[in-house]
Design a protein around this motif. Structure first.
Motif, PDB file in Angstrom:
ATOM      1  N   PHE A 138      -5.694 -37.139  -5.984  1.00 29.53           N
ATOM      2  CA  PHE A 138      -4.696 -36.077  -6.102  1.00 29.53           C
ATOM      3  C   PHE A 138      -4.619 -35.284  -4.799  1.00 29.53           C
ATOM      4  O   PHE A 138      -3.530 -34.992  -4.299  1.00 29.53           O
ATOM      5  CB  PHE A 138      -5.035 -35.148  -7.271  1.00 29.53           C
ATOM      6  N   GLN A 139      -5.781 -34.938  -4.231  1.00 25.88           N
ATOM      7  CA  GLN A 139      -5.812 -34.171  -2.989  1.00 25.88           C
ATOM      8  C   GLN A 139      -5.133 -34.934  -1.856  1.00 25.88           C
ATOM      9  O   GLN A 139      -4.311 -34.376  -1.116  1.00 25.88           O
ATOM     10  CB  GLN A 139      -7.255 -33.850  -2.601  1.00 25.88           C
ATOM     11  N   GLU A 140      -5.464 -36.213  -1.721  1.00 22.61           N
ATOM     12  CA  GLU A 140      -4.866 -37.020  -0.657  1.00 22.61           C
ATOM     13  C   GLU A 140      -3.367 -37.162  -0.845  1.00 22.61           C
ATOM     14  O   GLU A 140      -2.599 -37.132   0.119  1.00 22.61           O
ATOM     15  CB  GLU A 140      -5.535 -38.393  -0.605  1.00 22.61           C
ATOM     16  N   GLY A 141      -2.935 -37.320  -2.090  1.00 16.96           N
ATOM     17  CA  GLY A 141      -1.503 -37.421  -2.372  1.00 16.96           C
ATOM     18  C   GLY A 141      -0.763 -36.138  -2.028  1.00 16.96           C
ATOM     19  O   GLY A 141       0.330 -36.171  -1.453  1.00 16.96           O
ATOM     20  N   ARG A 155      -0.520 -35.886   1.688  1.00 14.10           N
ATOM     21  CA  ARG A 155       0.466 -36.860   2.178  1.00 14.10           C
ATOM     22  C   ARG A 155       1.887 -36.329   1.976  1.00 14.10           C
ATOM     23  O   ARG A 155       2.745 -36.500   2.838  1.00 14.10           O
ATOM     24  CB  ARG A 155       0.276 -38.198   1.464  1.00 14.10           C
ATOM     25  N   ILE A 156       2.131 -35.649   0.848  1.00 14.16           N
ATOM     26  CA  ILE A 156       3.458 -35.064   0.610  1.00 14.16           C
ATOM     27  C   ILE A 156       3.781 -34.041   1.687  1.00 14.16           C
ATOM     28  O   ILE A 156       4.889 -34.019   2.235  1.00 14.16           O
ATOM     29  CB  ILE A 156       3.523 -34.429  -0.803  1.00 14.16           C
ATOM     30  N   VAL A 157       2.816 -33.194   2.022  1.00 14.49           N
ATOM     31  CA  VAL A 157       3.032 -32.179   3.059  1.00 14.49           C
ATOM     32  C   VAL A 157       3.344 -32.850   4.396  1.00 14.49           C
ATOM     33  O   VAL A 157       4.290 -32.477   5.090  1.00 14.49           O
ATOM     34  CB  VAL A 157       1.810 -31.242   3.195  1.00 14.49           C
ATOM     35  N   THR A 204       6.893 -35.138   4.064  1.00 12.97           N
ATOM     36  CA  THR A 204       8.157 -34.441   3.805  1.00 12.97           C
ATOM     37  C   THR A 204       8.413 -33.313   4.789  1.00 12.97           C
ATOM     38  O   THR A 204       9.557 -32.922   4.987  1.00 12.97           O
ATOM     39  CB  THR A 204       8.180 -33.852   2.381  1.00 12.97           C
ATOM     40  N   GLY A 205       7.339 -32.779   5.372  1.00 11.53           N
ATOM     41  CA  GLY A 205       7.501 -31.657   6.279  1.00 11.53           C
ATOM     42  C   GLY A 205       7.771 -30.346   5.555  1.00 11.53           C
ATOM     43  O   GLY A 205       8.086 -29.335   6.189  1.00 11.53           O
ATOM     44  N   LYS A 206       7.662 -30.352   4.237  1.00 11.59           N
ATOM     45  CA  LYS A 206       7.869 -29.129   3.462  1.00 11.59           C
ATOM     46  C   LYS A 206       6.720 -28.161   3.719  1.00 11.59           C
ATOM     47  O   LYS A 206       5.603 -28.574   4.012  1.00 11.59           O
ATOM     48  CB  LYS A 206       7.915 -29.441   1.964  1.00 11.59           C
ATOM     49  N   PRO A 207       6.976 -26.871   3.572  1.00  5.61           N
ATOM     50  CA  PRO A 207       5.896 -25.886   3.717  1.00  5.61           C
ATOM     51  C   PRO A 207       4.822 -26.097   2.644  1.00  5.61           C
ATOM     52  O   PRO A 207       5.116 -26.531   1.528  1.00  5.61           O
ATOM     53  CB  PRO A 207       6.598 -24.541   3.515  1.00  5.61           C
ATOM     54  N   ILE A 208       3.601 -25.775   2.997  1.00  5.62           N
ATOM     55  CA  ILE A 208       2.476 -25.946   2.079  1.00  5.62           C
ATOM     56  C   ILE A 208       2.710 -25.161   0.796  1.00  5.62           C
ATOM     57  O   ILE A 208       2.452 -25.659  -0.305  1.00  5.62           O
ATOM     58  CB  ILE A 208       1.169 -25.526   2.759  1.00  5.62           C
ATOM     59  N   ALA A 209       3.227 -23.950   0.927  1.00  5.15           N
ATOM     60  CA  ALA A 209       3.447 -23.108  -0.259  1.00  5.15           C
ATOM     61  C   ALA A 209       4.424 -23.757  -1.232  1.00  5.15           C
ATOM     62  O   ALA A 209       4.223 -23.722  -2.455  1.00  5.15           O
ATOM     63  CB  ALA A 209       3.958 -21.736   0.165  1.00  5.15           C
ATOM     64  N   GLU A 210       5.464 -24.379  -0.712  1.00  2.00           N
ATOM     65  CA  GLU A 210       6.462 -25.027  -1.572  1.00  2.00           C
ATOM     66  C   GLU A 210       5.863 -26.221  -2.298  1.00  2.00           C
ATOM     67  O   GLU A 210       6.056 -26.398  -3.508  1.00  2.00           O
ATOM     68  CB  GLU A 210       7.664 -25.453  -0.731  1.00  2.00           C
ATOM     69  N   VAL A 211       5.132 -27.055  -1.572  1.00  2.00           N
ATOM     70  CA  VAL A 211       4.503 -28.224  -2.196  1.00  2.00           C
ATOM     71  C   VAL A 211       3.473 -27.775  -3.230  1.00  2.00           C
ATOM     72  O   VAL A 211       3.389 -28.338  -4.329  1.00  2.00           O
ATOM     73  CB  VAL A 211       3.854 -29.136  -1.128  1.00  2.00           C
ATOM     74  N   LEU A 215      -4.350 -25.925  -1.254  1.00  2.00           N
ATOM     75  CA  LEU A 215      -3.643 -27.011  -0.580  1.00  2.00           C
ATOM     76  C   LEU A 215      -3.733 -26.843   0.934  1.00  2.00           C
ATOM     77  O   LEU A 215      -3.898 -27.821   1.668  1.00  2.00           O
ATOM     78  CB  LEU A 215      -2.184 -27.074  -1.025  1.00  2.00           C
ATOM     79  N   GLY A 216      -3.684 -25.603   1.400  1.00  2.00           N
ATOM     80  CA  GLY A 216      -3.823 -25.349   2.839  1.00  2.00           C
ATOM     81  C   GLY A 216      -5.173 -25.808   3.361  1.00  2.00           C
ATOM     82  O   GLY A 216      -5.268 -26.367   4.458  1.00  2.00           O
ATOM     83  N   ASN A 217      -6.219 -25.592   2.578  1.00  2.00           N
ATOM     84  CA  ASN A 217      -7.558 -26.068   2.966  1.00  2.00           C
ATOM     85  C   ASN A 217      -7.594 -27.589   3.038  1.00  2.00           C
ATOM     86  O   ASN A 217      -8.192 -28.159   3.953  1.00  2.00           O
ATOM     87  CB  ASN A 217      -8.616 -25.571   1.981  1.00  2.00           C
ATOM     88  N   TRP A 218      -6.968 -28.245   2.061  1.00  2.00           N
ATOM     89  CA  TRP A 218      -6.950 -29.715   2.065  1.00  2.00           C
ATOM     90  C   TRP A 218      -6.209 -30.237   3.291  1.00  2.00           C
ATOM     91  O   TRP A 218      -6.643 -31.192   3.934  1.00  2.00           O
ATOM     92  CB  TRP A 218      -6.282 -30.258   0.808  1.00  2.00           C
ATOM     93  N   VAL A 219      -5.085 -29.609   3.614  1.00  2.00           N
ATOM     94  CA  VAL A 219      -4.280 -30.034   4.766  1.00  2.00           C
ATOM     95  C   VAL A 219      -5.063 -29.805   6.059  1.00  2.00           C
ATOM     96  O   VAL A 219      -5.088 -30.669   6.950  1.00  2.00           O
ATOM     97  CB  VAL A 219      -2.921 -29.300   4.789  1.00  2.00           C
ATOM     98  N   ALA A 220      -5.718 -28.653   6.169  1.00  2.00           N
ATOM     99  CA  ALA A 220      -6.506 -28.357   7.378  1.00  2.00           C
ATOM    100  C   ALA A 220      -7.629 -29.376   7.546  1.00  2.00           C
ATOM    101  O   ALA A 220      -7.880 -29.861   8.659  1.00  2.00           O
ATOM    102  CB  ALA A 220      -7.075 -26.946   7.305  1.00  2.00           C
ATOM    103  N   ARG A 221      -8.309 -29.715   6.445  1.00  2.00           N
ATOM    104  CA  ARG A 221      -9.396 -30.702   6.506  1.00  2.00           C
ATOM    105  C   ARG A 221      -8.854 -32.066   6.936  1.00  2.00           C
ATOM    106  O   ARG A 221      -9.451 -32.753   7.764  1.00  2.00           O
ATOM    107  CB  ARG A 221     -10.076 -30.818   5.143  1.00  2.00           C
ATOM    108  N   ALA A 222      -7.684 -32.433   6.407  1.00  2.00           N
ATOM    109  CA  ALA A 222      -7.078 -33.720   6.769  1.00  2.00           C
ATOM    110  C   ALA A 222      -6.673 -33.737   8.242  1.00  2.00           C
ATOM    111  O   ALA A 222      -6.837 -34.749   8.922  1.00  2.00           O
ATOM    112  CB  ALA A 222      -5.875 -34.001   5.880  1.00  2.00           C
ATOM    113  N   ARG A 223      -6.162 -32.623   8.722  1.00  3.21           N
ATOM    114  CA  ARG A 223      -5.766 -32.552  10.144  1.00  3.21           C
ATOM    115  C   ARG A 223      -6.974 -32.672  11.057  1.00  3.21           C
ATOM    116  O   ARG A 223      -6.915 -33.329  12.088  1.00  3.21           O
ATOM    117  CB  ARG A 223      -5.020 -31.247  10.424  1.00  3.21           C
ATOM    118  N   ARG A 224      -8.077 -32.009  10.671  1.00  3.18           N
ATOM    119  CA  ARG A 224      -9.298 -32.119  11.480  1.00  3.18           C
ATOM    120  C   ARG A 224      -9.807 -33.549  11.480  1.00  3.18           C
ATOM    121  O   ARG A 224     -10.214 -34.073  12.513  1.00  3.18           O
ATOM    122  CB  ARG A 224     -10.382 -31.188  10.939  1.00  3.18           C
ATOM    123  N   ALA A 225      -9.799 -34.182  10.326  1.00  2.00           N
ATOM    124  CA  ALA A 225     -10.291 -35.561  10.224  1.00  2.00           C
ATOM    125  C   ALA A 225      -9.386 -36.518  10.981  1.00  2.00           C
ATOM    126  O   ALA A 225      -9.846 -37.479  11.589  1.00  2.00           O
ATOM    127  CB  ALA A 225     -10.383 -35.979   8.758  1.00  2.00           C
TER     128      ALA A 225
END
Length: 97
Positions: free
Chosen positions: A11-14, A17-19, A22-29, A40-50
């Motif tokens: 679920f987190q990876e999905g 991936r949507i963010v 799609t380029g949608k803002p994290i808050a909207e997703v 969700l912002g934490n998940w995105v930040a972790r994915a960006r670092r990785a």
């Protein structure tokens, strides 16, 4: 009972991936998925670092590759220098010096 919901890795990876796709803002997703925007912002930040988006510090994989490339570069420089010297000696010998 805990008031925190647990989300599985898929679920987190999905959601991340949507963010990204799609380029949608994290808050909207986050709103669409029913997840807290901070989570969700934490998940995105972790994915960006990785993933290593080229911003900030290097990831562990990038550090390992950088160390390997630096070592390979040093070895190639030594080989080049040895070849330069051997060619110079060969030319001196051929010229009868």
């Amino acid at each position: 009972m805990s008031k925190y919901r647990r989300f599985d890795q898929d679920f987190q990876e999905g959601a991340v991936r949507i963010v990204f796709e799609t380029g949608k803002p994290i808050a909207e997703v986050a709103r669409e998925l029913g997840v807290n925007a901070g989570t969700l912002g934490n998940w995105v930040a972790r994915a960006r670092r990785a993933r290593g988006d080229g911003k900030g510090p290097l990831s562990e994989d990038e550090r390992a590759e950088l160390a390997r490339l630096r070592k390979e570069n040093a070895e190639l420089r030594m080989q080049r220098d040895v070849l330069k010297r051997s060619v110079a000696l060969w030319v001196d010998e051929a010229m009868g010096r």
